[in-house]
Design a protein around this motif. Structure first.
Motif, PDB file in Angstrom:
ATOM      1  N   GLY A 399      15.462   6.044  16.721  1.00  0.00           N
ATOM      2  CA  GLY A 399      16.197   5.224  17.674  1.00  0.00           C
ATOM      3  C   GLY A 399      15.301   4.408  18.579  1.00  0.00           C
ATOM      4  O   GLY A 399      14.082   4.589  18.655  1.00  0.00           O
ATOM      5  N   GLY A 400      15.919   3.440  19.263  1.00  0.00           N
ATOM      6  CA  GLY A 400      15.206   2.652  20.250  1.00  0.00           C
ATOM      7  C   GLY A 400      14.225   1.653  19.699  1.00  0.00           C
ATOM      8  O   GLY A 400      13.270   1.272  20.373  1.00  0.00           O
ATOM      9  N   TRP A 401      14.427   1.201  18.456  1.00  0.00           N
ATOM     10  CA  TRP A 401      13.493   0.255  17.853  1.00  0.00           C
ATOM     11  C   TRP A 401      14.283  -0.850  17.161  1.00  0.00           C
ATOM     12  O   TRP A 401      15.271  -0.600  16.484  1.00  0.00           O
ATOM     13  N   LEU A 402      13.832  -2.087  17.314  1.00  0.00           N
ATOM     14  CA  LEU A 402      14.444  -3.224  16.636  1.00  0.00           C
ATOM     15  C   LEU A 402      13.604  -3.555  15.411  1.00  0.00           C
ATOM     16  O   LEU A 402      12.456  -3.987  15.522  1.00  0.00           O
ATOM     17  N   HIS A 403      14.160  -3.326  14.242  1.00  0.00           N
ATOM     18  CA  HIS A 403      13.438  -3.588  13.001  1.00  0.00           C
ATOM     19  C   HIS A 403      13.422  -5.092  12.720  1.00  0.00           C
ATOM     20  O   HIS A 403      14.256  -5.856  13.224  1.00  0.00           O
ATOM     21  N   SER A 404      12.494  -5.482  11.901  1.00  0.00           N
ATOM     22  CA  SER A 404      12.372  -6.889  11.504  1.00  0.00           C
ATOM     23  C   SER A 404      12.056  -6.955  10.026  1.00  0.00           C
ATOM     24  O   SER A 404      11.600  -5.980   9.415  1.00  0.00           O
ATOM     25  N   SER A 405      12.314  -8.125   9.429  1.00  0.00           N
ATOM     26  CA  SER A 405      12.138  -8.323   7.988  1.00  0.00           C
ATOM     27  C   SER A 405      10.888  -9.138   7.701  1.00  0.00           C
ATOM     28  O   SER A 405      10.433  -9.936   8.533  1.00  0.00           O
ATOM     29  N   GLY A 406      10.334  -8.924   6.515  1.00  0.00           N
ATOM     30  CA  GLY A 406       9.218  -9.700   6.010  1.00  0.00           C
ATOM     31  C   GLY A 406       9.502 -10.118   4.581  1.00  0.00           C
ATOM     32  O   GLY A 406      10.498  -9.703   3.979  1.00  0.00           O
ATOM     33  N   THR A 407       8.633 -10.923   4.006  1.00  0.00           N
ATOM     34  CA  THR A 407       8.802 -11.394   2.630  1.00  0.00           C
ATOM     35  C   THR A 407       7.483 -11.292   1.882  1.00  0.00           C
ATOM     36  O   THR A 407       6.402 -11.362   2.479  1.00  0.00           O
ATOM     37  N   ILE A 408       7.598 -11.126   0.573  1.00  0.00           N
ATOM     38  CA  ILE A 408       6.445 -11.138  -0.322  1.00  0.00           C
ATOM     39  C   ILE A 408       6.892 -11.786  -1.627  1.00  0.00           C
ATOM     40  O   ILE A 408       8.028 -11.569  -2.079  1.00  0.00           O
ATOM     41  N   ALA A 409       6.017 -12.598  -2.213  1.00  0.00           N
ATOM     42  CA  ALA A 409       6.374 -13.336  -3.425  1.00  0.00           C
ATOM     43  C   ALA A 409       6.527 -12.378  -4.603  1.00  0.00           C
ATOM     44  O   ALA A 409       5.736 -11.448  -4.788  1.00  0.00           O
ATOM     45  N   LEU A 410       7.546 -12.617  -5.402  1.00  0.00           N
ATOM     46  CA  LEU A 410       7.769 -11.875  -6.645  1.00  0.00           C
ATOM     47  C   LEU A 410       8.210 -12.890  -7.698  1.00  0.00           C
ATOM     48  O   LEU A 410       9.389 -13.020  -8.025  1.00  0.00           O
ATOM     49  N   GLY A 411       7.229 -13.619  -8.204  1.00  0.00           N
ATOM     50  CA  GLY A 411       7.519 -14.660  -9.173  1.00  0.00           C
ATOM     51  C   GLY A 411       7.518 -14.144 -10.598  1.00  0.00           C
ATOM     52  O   GLY A 411       7.348 -12.947 -10.859  1.00  0.00           O
ATOM     53  N   PRO A 412       7.699 -15.040 -11.568  1.00  0.00           N
ATOM     54  CA  PRO A 412       7.675 -14.644 -12.983  1.00  0.00           C
ATOM     55  C   PRO A 412       6.347 -13.978 -13.347  1.00  0.00           C
ATOM     56  O   PRO A 412       5.274 -14.417 -12.946  1.00  0.00           O
ATOM     57  N   GLY A 413       6.432 -12.899 -14.100  1.00  0.00           N
ATOM     58  CA  GLY A 413       5.248 -12.156 -14.500  1.00  0.00           C
ATOM     59  C   GLY A 413       4.769 -11.140 -13.479  1.00  0.00           C
ATOM     60  O   GLY A 413       3.755 -10.466 -13.711  1.00  0.00           O
ATOM     61  N   SER A 414       5.459 -10.996 -12.360  1.00  0.00           N
ATOM     62  CA  SER A 414       5.035 -10.079 -11.302  1.00  0.00           C
ATOM     63  C   SER A 414       5.663  -8.703 -11.500  1.00  0.00           C
ATOM     64  O   SER A 414       6.727  -8.557 -12.107  1.00  0.00           O
ATOM     65  N   THR A 415       4.985  -7.693 -10.944  1.00  0.00           N
ATOM     66  CA  THR A 415       5.457  -6.306 -10.984  1.00  0.00           C
ATOM     67  C   THR A 415       5.331  -5.715  -9.594  1.00  0.00           C
ATOM     68  O   THR A 415       4.273  -5.811  -8.969  1.00  0.00           O
ATOM     69  N   ALA A 416       6.398  -5.113  -9.100  1.00  0.00           N
ATOM     70  CA  ALA A 416       6.407  -4.471  -7.788  1.00  0.00           C
ATOM     71  C   ALA A 416       6.629  -2.977  -7.964  1.00  0.00           C
ATOM     72  O   ALA A 416       7.332  -2.535  -8.888  1.00  0.00           O
ATOM     73  N   VAL A 417       6.024  -2.188  -7.064  1.00  0.00           N
ATOM     74  CA  VAL A 417       6.147  -0.732  -7.112  1.00  0.00           C
ATOM     75  C   VAL A 417       6.582  -0.236  -5.740  1.00  0.00           C
ATOM     76  O   VAL A 417       5.955  -0.542  -4.722  1.00  0.00           O
ATOM     77  N   LEU A 418       7.661   0.527  -5.708  1.00  0.00           N
ATOM     78  CA  LEU A 418       8.128   1.234  -4.532  1.00  0.00           C
ATOM     79  C   LEU A 418       7.983   2.719  -4.811  1.00  0.00           C
ATOM     80  O   LEU A 418       8.312   3.179  -5.925  1.00  0.00           O
ATOM     81  N   TYR A 419       7.536   3.516  -3.847  1.00  0.00           N
ATOM     82  CA  TYR A 419       7.166   4.900  -4.117  1.00  0.00           C
ATOM     83  C   TYR A 419       7.289   5.711  -2.828  1.00  0.00           C
ATOM     84  O   TYR A 419       7.371   5.155  -1.729  1.00  0.00           O
ATOM     85  N   THR A 420       7.279   7.035  -2.984  1.00  0.00           N
ATOM     86  CA  THR A 420       7.286   7.936  -1.835  1.00  0.00           C
ATOM     87  C   THR A 420       5.898   8.550  -1.660  1.00  0.00           C
ATOM     88  O   THR A 420       5.029   8.423  -2.523  1.00  0.00           O
ATOM     89  N   ASP A 421       5.709   9.250  -0.534  1.00  0.00           N
ATOM     90  CA  ASP A 421       4.365   9.722  -0.190  1.00  0.00           C
ATOM     91  C   ASP A 421       3.848  10.799  -1.124  1.00  0.00           C
ATOM     92  O   ASP A 421       2.638  11.031  -1.203  1.00  0.00           O
TER      93      ASP A 421
END
Length: 614
Positions: A399-421
């Motif tokens: 609580g008590g925090w204002l989140h904000s958004s960011g961007t990152i390019a994900l064009g053709p041929g790109s691979t992104a990974v989301l993971y846990t600790d």
């Protein structure tokens, strides 16, 4: 060997007896208290041993005539104290010495199973009554592997050899007899027998011939078997209960995760979940893929702090809430803001980390917001791996925090990974080292998202015995060429407003849909939908306006954006109303429709048509 006369000096007995003698002498020297006549002089140990009582205690000194001295006329017994005045004064009484006890009698009364073996073949010298009751009579003098087969079944014969060689006691815990019998904790203690002819009075010959002396084996082993069946069964019941609880938590965890990932038109996605090993409780890792419409896709991964069913239950509630908030088509930081308040309401004692990202194929970008989670990694078409930069806020539930958004390019041929600790965190290492190792593994991982998931898990050393649960999601934006590229097209028209905007939009839609070789019926529906969306924007929106048409291998998407952020809603128009029917027409002819606010201000209204199967 004559066990009737065989005895042992228990460890510490001599030291305690000497200490008692010194204490009594010091008291007599200081004149503290009256010492009874029975304790005036130390009785002859030989006399005590020669006249033991039937119960194993020393005989009454008044009977043996050894109690002369002042204060002993009443025949006071050492084991029962002296006169009442002396007892009131706190004078210590004589303590029976265990030297007078028969070792055979002690071992025979023990409830535990006791056996005594000697020599290199571990020949049986003695078994007590409890051993006989448990395993039957045994023949003295026979080797242990013949006369004590139960020791072989318990795997104790090698242990006897180790004890004989080392001369040190050994303990084997929870040895279970074959066939699911009793369980024992076995202690093997080396003992030394007096050699024959040493004059110790062991019942052997006063002298022995060299042949007899050579054949005599003076080293033995005392085997003590404590029945721990109840403890072993209780431990097994506890392990079974823990297994059931773990299985229930894993089942709950897997049931709350998506059984089958949604597959967007423009992305290829794979995800995997690996629970921690048997020594680790199940955690609250989760992931999800949510199609938002108009070709946009929400990607979520999170980790609830804690273990067990409770963490899995909180995870399930958060995942359900994310899907509900995603339907509002809000920016990523607003979704996390809502989740933050909900997490505190669900359980204020548990916090969670989360990344919420939205992929827009029209922009080729991944917009994201992070609540205390690890950074997204993206490898571009040239093999360069980048981390998603800040912003990163605190975990959900704080609580008590204002989140904000960011961007990152994900064009053709790109691979992104989301993971846990659990993928990158190791004991004794900084977590940045784990993230760096993941970057190196991602740079060299090729193949489909499923293959990359497996390679990353192996490269980071995640297996069935891993000490933490792990969730990994891999997203690919394929680089299409040839016939596959012909299935994906984009077309856009800028509208300046005015009375000519609607005819221009209809003509543009008609030409584009015809060039994409759609059936006539679908072309007509597409033109009608474009006309109604543009008319709605002209009526209720403000410039700038844009008409965008997009086709994929599975659907046709028509979208109109303008500068007004008021979202339209479907309503029932009255017969006399001249407006209010456009959205109803769109909802009737299209497969789905929706609206959202755009990041720079304004809104987007869209609809989709499913393409016929070829």
């Amino acid at each position: 060997m004559n066990f009737t006369r065989w005895s042992a000096r228990f460890p510490g007995t001599q030291r305690r007896a000497a200490a008692r003698t010194e204490h009594a002498a010091a008291q007599a020297k200081r004149g503290e208290g009256a010492v009874p006549a029975a304790r005036g002089g130390r009785p002859d140990p030989g006399a005590e041993r020669s006249t033991p009582a039937a119960d194993g205690h020393p005989a009454d000194p008044t009977v043996s005539g050894s109690g002369s001295g002042s204060g002993s006329g009443s025949g006071a017994r050492p084991g029962t104290g002296t006169a009442p005045a002396q007892r009131a004064a706190g004078v210590l009484t004589a303590v029976p010495s265990p030297d007078a006890l028969s070792v055979r009698e002690i071992l025979g009364r023990l409830p535990a199973l006791v056996a005594l073996v000697h020599g290199p073949e571990h020949r049986v010298a003695y078994v007590n009554d409890a051993y006989t009751a448990g395993f039957g009579d045994r023949t003295p003098g026979a080797p242990a592997h013949e006369s004590l087969p139960e020791l072989g079944e318990l795997g104790l014969l090698p242990l006897l050899d180790q004890v004989q060689r080392s001369g040190k006691p050994r303990t084997a815990k929870n040895r279970t007899a074959p066939g699911g019998g009793s369980s024992y904790t076995v202690t093997c203690t080396p003992v030394e027998f007096p050699k024959p002819g040493n004059g110790t009075g062991t019942g052997t010959k006063p002298t022995a011939t060299p042949a007899e002396d050579a054949e005599a084996h003076h080293n033995g082993i005392l085997i003590h078997l404590a029945d721990v069946t109840d403890h072993a069964e209780a431990a097994e019941r506890l392990r079974a209960s823990e297994r059931r609880q773990r299985e229930a938590a894993v089942t709950l965890q897997r049931s709350l995760l998506p059984q089958e990932l949604e597959q967007p038109d423009d992305l290829r996605i794979a995800a995997t979940y690996q629970p921690g090993g048997t020594e680790a409780a199940v955690g609250g890792d989760w992931y999800d893929v949510i199609t938002l419409g108009a070709g946009r896709t929400a990607l979520v991964i999170g980790d609830v702090m804690g273990r067990g069913v409770r963490a899995a239950a909180v995870m399930g509630q958060l995942r359900t809430a994310v899907r509900a908030y995603a339907r509002l088509d809000l920016p990523p930081h607003e979704v996390l803001q809502l989740l933050d308040g909900l997490a505190a309401e669900i359980d204020a004692s548990q916090i969670a980390t989360c990344v919420y990202a939205v992929h827009d194929p029209n922009e080729g970008m991944l917009a994201y917001a992070s609540a205390g989670h690890l950074p997204i990694l993206v490898r571009d078409e040239h093999g360069t791996v980048r981390r998603a930069a800040d912003p990163t806020g605190p975990p959900l539930g704080t609580g008590g925090w204002l989140h904000s958004s960011g961007t990152i390019a994900l064009g053709p041929g790109s691979t992104a990974v989301l993971y846990t600790d659990g993928l990158v965190e190791r004991r004794g290492e900084d977590i940045d080292e784990g993230v760096a190792a993941l970057e190196r593994a991602l740079a060299g991982a090729q193949g489909t998202p499923t293959v990359i998931c497996d390679r990353l898990m192996r490269a980071l050393g995640v297996d069935a015995d891993h000490d933490d649960d792990v969730a990994v999601m891999v997203i690919q934006q394929p680089a299409r060429a040839g016939a596959d590229a012909e299935l994906f097209h984009n077309a856009a028209l800028e509208l300046l407003g005015g009375i000519e905007a609607a005819p221009r939009a209809r003509a543009f839609a008609q030409g584009v849909l015809a060039s994409w070789r759609f059936p006539v019926e679908l072309c007509d529906l597409g033109v009608l939908a474009a006309s109604e969306l543009v008319a709605n924007s002209l009526q209720h929106g403000t410039p700038p306006m844009r008409l965008r048409l997009r086709r994929t291998d599975r659907r046709l998407i028509i979208e109109v954006t303008d500068g007004d952020d008021h979202l339209p809603r479907r309503r029932r128009a009255e017969p006399a109303d001249e407006t209010g029917r456009g959205i109803s027409i769109i909802a009737t002819i299209a497969s789905s429709w929706g609206s959202r606010r755009t990041p720079g201000g304004g809104k987007a209204v869209w609809c989709e048509f499913a393409l016929p199967d070829k």
